[in-house]
Write an enzyme that holds these catalytic residues in place. Structure first.
Site, PDB file in Angstrom:
ATOM      1  N   HIS A 114       0.893  -1.252   0.052  1.00  0.00           N
ATOM      2  CA  HIS A 114       0.095   0.016  -0.096  1.00  0.00           C
ATOM      3  C   HIS A 114       0.759   1.199   0.012  1.00  0.00           C
ATOM      4  CE1 HIS A 114      -3.216  -2.827   0.945  1.00  0.00           C
ATOM      5  NE2 HIS A 114      -2.409  -3.093   2.080  1.00  0.00           N
ATOM      6  N   GLU A 151      -2.345  -0.767   7.816  1.00  0.00           N
ATOM      7  CA  GLU A 151      -3.159  -1.806   8.553  1.00  0.00           C
ATOM      8  C   GLU A 151      -2.433  -2.495   9.721  1.00  0.00           C
ATOM      9  OE1 GLU A 151      -2.781  -5.334   5.400  1.00  0.00           O
ATOM     10  OE2 GLU A 151      -4.217  -3.703   4.974  1.00  0.00           O
ATOM     11  N   HIS A 205       3.262  -7.808   1.792  1.00  0.00           N
ATOM     12  CA  HIS A 205       2.736  -8.701   2.448  1.00  0.00           C
ATOM     13  C   HIS A 205       1.722  -9.705   1.619  1.00  0.00           C
ATOM     14  CE1 HIS A 205       0.060  -5.213   2.782  1.00  0.00           C
ATOM     15  NE2 HIS A 205      -0.842  -6.064   3.151  1.00  0.00           N
ATOM     16  N   ARG A 212      -0.761  -4.633  -6.197  1.00  0.00           N
ATOM     17  CA  ARG A 212      -0.614  -6.080  -6.222  1.00  0.00           C
ATOM     18  C   ARG A 212       0.776  -6.393  -6.828  1.00  0.00           C
ATOM     19  NH1 ARG A 212      -5.948  -5.416  -6.767  1.00  0.00           N
ATOM     20  NH2 ARG A 212      -7.350  -6.242  -4.979  1.00  0.00           N
TER      21      ARG A 212
END
EC number: 5.3.1.8
Length: 402
Positions: A96, A131, A261, A280
């Protein structure tokens, strides 16, 4: 405070047991249930009594939801999204953007006229997406680049003929720059080269397991699993470079901007910034924008970033390095109670047992799998377990805490 109804997202990688059991529904469910959302995301906002959505309630009264300062700071957008995530199969390998990268990328794609719903769109908003995931059981993941010297030992132990050049490339520079060079080479290989290298890698994994993989047993088994699930995917090669993580119940993993991740299996409570920006890197049939991915990936290497909580009795507060969210875990014995420990807008979800909340506006009983919306106006709220022990997670913005 008001009861909040979550929304189930039925992605193919989801579990048929965890979320149905949490909600008290028949197990197994006929379809995978991957995520249970609680928040004000525009795609699936949670519902309040009477059919209103949380998104609508916040829009109607942003100051009541956030307080005057929070309403101005957040611009009427709830900064976080709380989820229960249940993975039966691996998710895509992804990362991200940072706040600056998100602003620049969103502006660039807007100026280029890329539709926000386009499959090749990278930036659907101008926000970062850090996150945190707190495990509800043993949870498995790939997270961040492993120390390059350890990765070098793994590559030499595998001794894949087609990867010997890349092994020596990393040996010459066992640091973030060397990892960047190897990763860039692999992610830009022609498909025919990937189709040749992945089977070679899997053969080497089998040979190493037969002889005893030692310290790399779990890593090798993961590579075999990913290679069987995603044949011909360069993400299988990329997984060679990443930390293989096992979280015990209650442990918490943070994913900062740029960290590659992939969640592999398990159930946990995930809290993130309320953004859709995902780049991605593989293990998916979806669009992979290699130039943009290489622009935002962070190749710093070392152990994954675990967040150690600040513990005070039954309350554990996870202070993630993000203003967008903070997570509190309340592990209450039967009859035990605690203050939620956060100010500002909050969402509390019960993952085990039943609780009673008491605040200035009265009391509210909340059962397992259910949640409650606590606007900023409900400043002080006590939580008590009733009829047995209870486990509760409270999400709030990272600017507020007590």
């Amino acid at each position: 405070m008001e009861l909040l109804e979550g929304t189930v997202r039925p992605y193919a990688w989801g579990s048929r047991t965890h979320i149905p059991a949490l909600l008290g529904e028949p197990v197994p469910s006929p379809h995978p249930q991957a995520e249970l959302w609680f928040g004000a995301h525009v795609d699936d906002p949670s519902r309040l009594p009477g059919g209103r959505t949380l998104l609508h309630a916040i829009t109607e009264d942003p100051e009541g939801a956030f307080g005057a300062d929070g309403a101005e700071h957040w611009g009427g957008r709830l900064p976080f999204l709380l989820k229960v995530l249940a993975a039966e199969e691996p998710l895509s390998l992804q990362t991200h953007p940072s706040a600056e990268q998100a602003v620049a990328g969103f502006a660039r794609e807007e100026a280029a006229g890329v539709p926000r719903t386009a499959s090749d769109r990278n930036y659907r908003d101008a926000l970062p997406k850090p996150e945190i995931l707190c495990a509800l059981e043993e949870f498995h993941a790939l997270a961040g680049f492993r120390d390059a010297r350890v990765t070098l030992r793994l590559m030499r132990a595998l001794d894949v003929p087609g990867l010997r050049h890349h092994t020596e490339l990393l040996a010459a520079q066992p640091d973030p720059d060397g990892l960047r060079a190897v990763f860039t080479t692999w992610i830009t290989l022609p498909q025919r080269a990937v189709d040749q290298l992945v089977p070679e890698l899997l053969d080497a994994c089998i040979a190493l397991l037969r002889g005893g993989a030692g310290e790399f047993d779990r890593e090798v088994r993961t590579l075999l699993d990913l290679g069987e699930r995603y044949p011909g995917d360069a993400g299988v090669l990329a997984a060679l470079l990443l930390n293989r993580v096992v979280l015990a119940e209650g442990e918490c993993l943070f994913q900062p901007a740029g960290s590659p991740h992939a969640y592999l299996s398990g159930c946990g409570v995930e809290l993130m910034a309320n953004s859709d920006n995902v780049l991605r890197a593989g293990l998916t049939p979806k669009h992979v924008d290699v130039p943009e991915l290489l622009r935002i990936l962070d190749f710093r290497c070392g152990p994954p970033m675990l967040i150690r909580p600040e513990v005070d009795g039954p309350r554990a507060v996870f202070h993630a390095p993000s203003e967008y969210f903070r997570l509190v875990r309340l592990d209450l014995p039967d009859g035990g109670s605690a203050d939620v420990g956060l100010d500002g807008p909050r969402i509390a979800v019960v993952v085990r047992g039943e609780i009673e909340l008491e605040g200035a506006g009265g009391t509210l009983t909340v059962g397992q799998g259910r949640a409650v919306w606590l606007p900023s106006a409900d400043r002080s709220v006590d939580v008590a377990a009733v009829g047995g022990p209870a486990l509760v997670f409270v999400a709030g913005d990272g600017r507020h805490g007590r």
